[in-house]
Design a protein around this motif. Sequence first.
Motif, PDB file in Angstrom:
ATOM      1  N   ASN A   1       2.519  15.102  12.520  1.00 25.58           N
ATOM      2  CA  ASN A   1       2.866  14.058  12.783  1.00 25.58           C
ATOM      3  C   ASN A   1       2.860  12.955  11.727  1.00 25.58           C
ATOM      4  O   ASN A   1       3.744  11.903  11.894  1.00 25.58           O
ATOM      5  CB  ASN A   1       2.053  13.823  14.271  1.00 25.58           C
ATOM      6  N   GLU A   2       1.855  12.789  10.871  1.00 24.84           N
ATOM      7  CA  GLU A   2       1.560  11.873  10.013  1.00 24.84           C
ATOM      8  C   GLU A   2       2.845  12.051   8.986  1.00 24.84           C
ATOM      9  O   GLU A   2       3.308  10.840   8.583  1.00 24.84           O
ATOM     10  CB  GLU A   2       0.181  11.879   9.298  1.00 24.84           C
TER      11      GLU A   2
ATOM     12  N   LYS B   1       9.285   6.244   7.907  1.00 24.81           N
ATOM     13  CA  LYS B   1       9.232   4.875   7.164  1.00 24.81           C
ATOM     14  C   LYS B   1       9.998   4.718   5.905  1.00 24.81           C
ATOM     15  O   LYS B   1      10.569   3.803   5.824  1.00 24.81           O
ATOM     16  CB  LYS B   1       7.655   4.749   7.292  1.00 24.81           C
ATOM     17  N   LEU B   2       9.953   5.986   5.524  1.00 24.87           N
ATOM     18  CA  LEU B   2      10.813   5.752   4.057  1.00 24.87           C
ATOM     19  C   LEU B   2      12.177   5.789   4.396  1.00 24.87           C
ATOM     20  O   LEU B   2      12.872   4.928   3.614  1.00 24.87           O
ATOM     21  CB  LEU B   2      10.515   7.307   3.309  1.00 24.87           C
ATOM     22  N   ASN B   3      12.813   6.483   5.511  1.00 28.29           N
ATOM     23  CA  ASN B   3      14.193   6.281   5.546  1.00 28.29           C
ATOM     24  C   ASN B   3      14.434   4.891   6.182  1.00 28.29           C
ATOM     25  O   ASN B   3      15.425   4.329   5.749  1.00 28.29           O
ATOM     26  CB  ASN B   3      14.383   7.231   6.742  1.00 28.29           C
TER      27      ASN B   3
ATOM     28  N   GLY C   1      14.963   2.961   3.021  1.00 30.05           N
ATOM     29  CA  GLY C   1      16.309   3.462   2.818  1.00 30.05           C
ATOM     30  C   GLY C   1      16.472   4.849   2.122  1.00 30.05           C
ATOM     31  O   GLY C   1      17.625   5.338   1.683  1.00 30.05           O
ATOM     32  N   TYR C   2      15.529   5.544   2.003  1.00 25.08           N
ATOM     33  CA  TYR C   2      15.444   7.136   1.699  1.00 25.08           C
ATOM     34  C   TYR C   2      16.644   7.787   2.673  1.00 25.08           C
ATOM     35  O   TYR C   2      16.519   7.679   3.524  1.00 25.08           O
ATOM     36  CB  TYR C   2      14.158   7.550   1.511  1.00 25.08           C
ATOM     37  N   THR C   3      17.109   8.844   1.593  1.00 20.67           N
ATOM     38  CA  THR C   3      17.977   9.725   2.345  1.00 20.67           C
ATOM     39  C   THR C   3      17.355  11.059   2.167  1.00 20.67           C
ATOM     40  O   THR C   3      16.820  11.336   1.108  1.00 20.67           O
ATOM     41  CB  THR C   3      19.364   9.670   1.694  1.00 20.67           C
ATOM     42  N   PHE C   4      17.239  11.947   3.284  1.00 13.73           N
ATOM     43  CA  PHE C   4      16.554  13.142   3.501  1.00 13.73           C
ATOM     44  C   PHE C   4      17.542  14.189   3.620  1.00 13.73           C
ATOM     45  O   PHE C   4      18.359  14.050   4.654  1.00 13.73           O
ATOM     46  CB  PHE C   4      15.285  13.333   4.014  1.00 13.73           C
TER      47      PHE C   4
END
Length: 254
Positions: free
Chosen positions: A186-187, A194-196, A200-203
């Motif tokens: 969950n963390e 949060k990064l996304n 603006g991170y793309t995963f």
Amino acid sequence: MLEIKNLSKQFGGIHAVDSVSLEIEQGSITGLIGPNGAGKTTLFNVICGSIEPSSGTIHFKNKNITGLPSHQLFYEGILRTFQIAHEFSKLTVLENLMVVPGFQSGEKLMNAWINRKKIKEEEEKIKEKAIEVIEFLNLSHLTYELAGNLSGGQKKLLELGRTMMVDANIVLLDEVGAGVNRTLLNEIAEVILKLNQEKGYTFCMIEHDIEFISKLCSKVIVMSEGKILTEGKIEDIKKNEEVISAYLGRSGAV
């Protein structure tokens, strides 16, 4: 952001990846699922330059990156994590993060003789960023702990932290939830979101945990026997009879 057209990888007579075409949109979190042996990790390895494709093309931000080696893709902002974490076990959490940025002045022997001030100033900036990343990950209590002593979930968080040290454009996550207890999972999910959302991170993530995928991914791509079986929202994927058959080999919900 990432466009793959007719990508294939053969090992002898085996088509591990067979004419795969897909797109990853900037700012998205895309899931990649499928049974073991579907070709998911091989696809990641080809995208990241670990192995060369047999045919097809890969474009990143409209630039042809087909066949470029991993170290060049690193500087394009294309990073990945692994199902089994690849930490430097004898270095601390802080040191694991500090070694990530490339072209550090201290890497050149001549600078160690004549440019020590520059090296020190650069290392201080890198250290400041590393501490910010550690705080972002809620790992401050482990800053000076040897990475080899971390739990499996903490090592996965550390791998995510390493992608933050170079402000990655796209991160490929290979079973980030494998072997991680539900609390840490969950963390990890919160960090990815949060990064996304904040950075603006793309995963694009390979994952078998459907609950985890459902929580994070706006689009899910299903692979089977080296090919794309289907793609769409997870709610539709769960009801798809082809997916149920390929993924479970029996009737029932995914």
